[in-house]
Design an enzyme around this catalytic site. Structure first.
Site, short mmCIF file in Angstrom:
data_model
loop_
_atom_site.label_atom_id
_atom_site.label_comp_id
_atom_site.label_asym_id
_atom_site.label_seq_id
_atom_site.Cartn_x
_atom_site.Cartn_y
_atom_site.Cartn_z
N ASP A 52 39.14 38.84 34.43
CA ASP A 52 37.86 38.14 34.61
C ASP A 52 36.68 39.06 34.35
OD1 ASP A 52 39.47 36.07 35.31
OD2 ASP A 52 39.07 36.16 37.46
N ASP B 162 48.96 33.03 35.07
CA ASP B 162 47.83 33.61 35.79
C ASP B 162 48.30 34.16 37.15
OD1 ASP B 162 45.24 34.37 36.21
OD2 ASP B 162 44.38 32.36 36.10
N GLU C 271 48.98 38.94 41.51
CA GLU C 271 48.54 40.22 42.09
C GLU C 271 48.42 40.15 43.61
OE1 GLU C 271 46.54 39.23 38.20
OE2 GLU C 271 46.28 38.43 40.23
#
Length: 774
Positions: A485, A419, A422
């Protein structure tokens, strides 16, 4: 980035310097060097220097500098597969220079600067007066005012009438990029904005070529926006490097692009099954986990992977790779119980280490984290209080991080969800002292590469897989990537598909998304429709934020729906896995936009709510609570895989579908292998396989692969004289066609018992539906 004030003026304070002519040409064995003055022979002017090479078949690379003395050693570089042998051919006369790589040519006018990219002498795209430029945005009329800032290199390439642009990474805006401004800059922005987790500086044209801008930093695109007839791309600084890649089809352009940047690894067979997550911040323990697995299995829903999200670790301790002992006192014992049920294990990780983590002190003392200019650890409170960021440019930090993963794999963890990656600062100091702005996007590459190669070193080549969110060019080598998401509604389901098709048009072969949506809680209706979509994607994961995504939370009909589509996918594994093998070898994505598969059908150009799943199946998810499927079929005969209904192509259709159906259409002249099992993604795909033959027109072929190796094939063809169908099949030298079931309209069926033959002839009247069992 926009620099113009309309068609004729620059923005205030901006100055543009563009070549007017070629002053000098230096031809080398593998390149051509051009000196390009921007003001004739005025000594007090800007001069650009261009280097042109042909590093691969049908590929031309153009590098342009303003100041060549600017240090270029502090930037990361994409790992490219460049040929050691020059493929460049060069011709020149008094009027032009022509540089060729196969059928692709770059034609440059000597006296009146212009560039034309041609395929077999026909225009692909062009660049004319002012289109290649060095731009200063703080211009004061002083040629000596350079300070390393406010300088840009820009290139405009022409758009032909009707030309459409796709790609540029995972984008949730409309699939066709024309009219959009796009910045290649990784951000955690969800799926409902122009921001993107996966930004790829590569675009694909409907004319069958692609353009790759070889810069890891922010590349700004104006796609028919600043100039409606041009694609513009710009980078800050004194240097621009890009590749023009010809197809001549979009699929072939992607093949060549992934030749350059890397092919997607072939995921293990088990990864194509259903994944179930604990969800993001739900409370769970061993009893919960085993209860979910038992609940799926007792309801007849095959489960392949169980994923532990954040709270397998203690809150505020992310990431320390330590099981929360208060909740999981015996993690090894629990993992063994899961494996004994035939289920693999994935755990959530990220590249951040909070200061409550057991690893923080060690990482700080040994210099394993990104630093500030004064030598302090770079920390902030975004996401986790006081988190630090692992520096993957430090080889020792990579080994340290990998050692934590290996401990988990020794316990029984099979793979990792990588995950984040970024939110990477642009004012940090790296171990290798690379420019942090140019590292921002590239960080995702070295993060996922470290994890992927660690799994591969333990589990073996061909057994590594990630569930990754962030990426840049080349990240396709480390599958699988999921769409981030999304929200639990039809609008977000649709935008997720747009993002996936945009990503696969950017070289990524495998893609997934959160079935049921991540944020909020879906209605049973949305959950069931998303389940059908998710299980006809390359990878399928149930995941949410604050609520569990087990189907019985959405009613018994949701259980039935999930069971049906999971078992459907498992039965299609011979087809799915064979398609995956082709993707790993060619770079052509498994899930692809209709425009890529049918480039000559103008009706497909803008389609973004349906897709090809492999080469032979079309899927159109349902995005409304009325259950109405709306889809377009290109010319030809299409057959509903689930019902056998025939559709004639070249038309739009609107039809009601219950929850156990979805528009899943087989194109004509197809042979679809159907497996003998529907309870697992791992079985002998060649054993008792059934080949379903659809509207055979001339000749079709299907191949069976297992663990990356071809184990069998079948061919069907129509004889031109008699119109009969002839089949041949073989499996590692031992297959024999055993039985043919011929399904004829209005007739229950005729069976041809064949004992030991390798060739079967079917009468003409039996051609409509043919099932071949081997």
């Amino acid at each position: 980035m926009k620099f113009q004030n309309g068609a004729w003026l620059m923005k205030e304070g901006h100055a543009l310097f563009s070549p007017k002519m070629i002053y000098e040409v230096e031809k080398n064995e593998d390149s051509a060097l051009l000196v390009l003055p921007t003001r004739g022979f005025d000594l007090q002017s800007v001069v650009l220097t261009m280097k042109i090479t042909a590093p691969a078949p049908e590929v031309i690379r153009v590098q342009t500098w303003h100041y060549m003395g600017v240090d270029d050693g502090d930037r990361p570089r994409f790992e490219l597969n460049l040929s050691q042998n020059s493929l460049m051919e060069m011709e020149e006369d008094d009027e032009k220079i022509v540089i060729k790589s196969g059928r692709l040519a770059l034609v440059i006018d000597r006296e009146n600067w212009s560039m034309r990219y041609e395929r077999d002498g026909k225009l692909l795209t062009k660049s004319g007066k002012g289109d290649l430029a060095y731009i200063k945005t703080d211009w004061k009329g002083d040629y000596y005012s350079y300070n390393g800032e406010n300088a840009y290199m820009v290139q405009h390439l022409g758009l032909s009438v009707g030309e459409l642009i796709y790609g540029l990474g995972e984008r949730f805006t409309p699939l066709v990029r024309n009219g959009q401004s796009v910045d290649i800059w990784n951000e955690d922005g969800g799926t409902a904005t122009e921001k993107s987790y996966k930004n790829i500086p590569f675009y694909l044209s409907s004319r069958g070529y692609g353009v790759f801008v070889n810069h890891t930093e922010k590349v700004s695109y104006e796609v028919g926006s600043e100039y409606v007839t041009k694609v513009s791309f710009s980078v800050p600084g004194e240097y621009l490097d890009y590749f023009v890649i010809d197809g001549p089809t979009m699929k072939e352009a992607l093949m060549r692009y992934t030749d350059l940047t890397g092919k997607p690894a072939l995921p293990p067979r088990w990864t194509f099954g259903l994944w179930l997550s604990t969800s993001f911040i739900t409370s769970y323990d061993e009893k919960t986990v085993l209860g979910f697995i038992d609940g799926m299995q007792s309801r007849g829903i095959p489960l392949s992977v169980f994923h532990f999200d954040c709270l397998w670790m203690k809150n505020f301790h992310w990431t320390d790779f330590c099981w929360d002992s208060d909740i999981f006192p015996d993690p090894e014992g629990m993992l063994k119980k899961i494996h004994d049920k035939g289920v693999r294990v994935c755990v959530w990780i990220n590249p951040y280490v909070g200061q409550r983590s057991a690893l923080f002190k060690e990482g700080k003392e040994k210099g394993y984290f990104l630093k500030r200019e004064n030598g302090d650890v770079w920390q902030w409170d975004m996401w986790q209080p006081g988190l630090a960021i692992v520096d993957f440019t430090n080889p020792q930090a990579c080994r340290w991080y990998a050692s934590q993963l290996k401990k988990l794999m020794a316990m029984g963890v099979d793979c990792f969800k990588t995950d984040f990656g970024e939110r990477i600062p642009v004012d940090a100091v790296y171990d290798n002292h690379f420019d942090p702005v140019k590292m921002h996007n590239y960080y995702s590459y070295i993060y996922n590469k470290t994890v992927f190669e660690t799994i591969e070193s333990v589990r073996g080549k061909g057994e590594a897989v990630l569930f990754a969110r962030s990426a840049t060019a080349g990240g396709q080598k480390f599958p699988v990537h999921w769409g981030g998401d999304c929200t639990a509604n039809y609008e977000s389901m649709s935008e997720s598909l747009r993002g996936g098709l945009s990503l696969t048009a950017s070289g990524f072969g495998f893609w997934s998304h959160d079935i049921g949506g991540f944020e909020d809680n879906s209605t049973p209706d949305v959950y069931k429709r998303w389940a059908a979509f998710g299980l006809l994607s390359t990878h399928s994961r149930l995941h949410g934020s604050t609520t569990y995504r087990v189907p019985w939370n959405y009613g018994e009909e949701a259980v039935d729906t999930l069971r049906f589509f999971t078992r459907l996918k498992m039965s299609l594994m011979p087809y799915i896995y064979s398609s995956a093998v082709q993707t790993s070898r060619t770079g052509v994505p498994m899930m692809r936009a209709m425009a890529m598969e049918f480039p000559d059908d103008l009706n497909c150009a803008y389609l973004e709510r349906q897709y090809m799943f492999g080469e032979r199946l079309m899927v159109a998810p349902i995005f409304n609570e009325e259950g109405i499927g709306r889809f377009y079929l290109p010319k030809g005969r299409w057959t509903d895989y689930l019902t056998g209904e025939i559709f004639e192509g070249g038309a739009w259709y609107e039809k009601y579908y219950d929850y156990l159906h979805i528009p899943l259409l087989v194109r004509d002249n197809s042979i679809i292998p159907k497996g003998s099992r529907d309870d697992s993604p791992e079985y002998d795909y060649a054993r008792d396989v059934e080949f379903r033959v659809y509207a055979l027109k001339n000749e079709a072929r299907a191949e069976i692969f297992d663990r990356g190796r071809k184990t069998g094939w079948i061919e069907g063809r129509t004889e031109p004289d008699t119109g009969c169908i002839v089949f041949k099949g073989e499996s590692e030298g031992s297959w024999k066609i055993r039985m043919i079931n011929v399904h004829i309209s209005g007739v229950k069926g005729a069976r041809y018992e064949i004992d030991g033959a390798d060739t079967v002839v079917i009468p003409e009247q039996g051609q409509e539906k043919v099932w071949v069992s081997l």
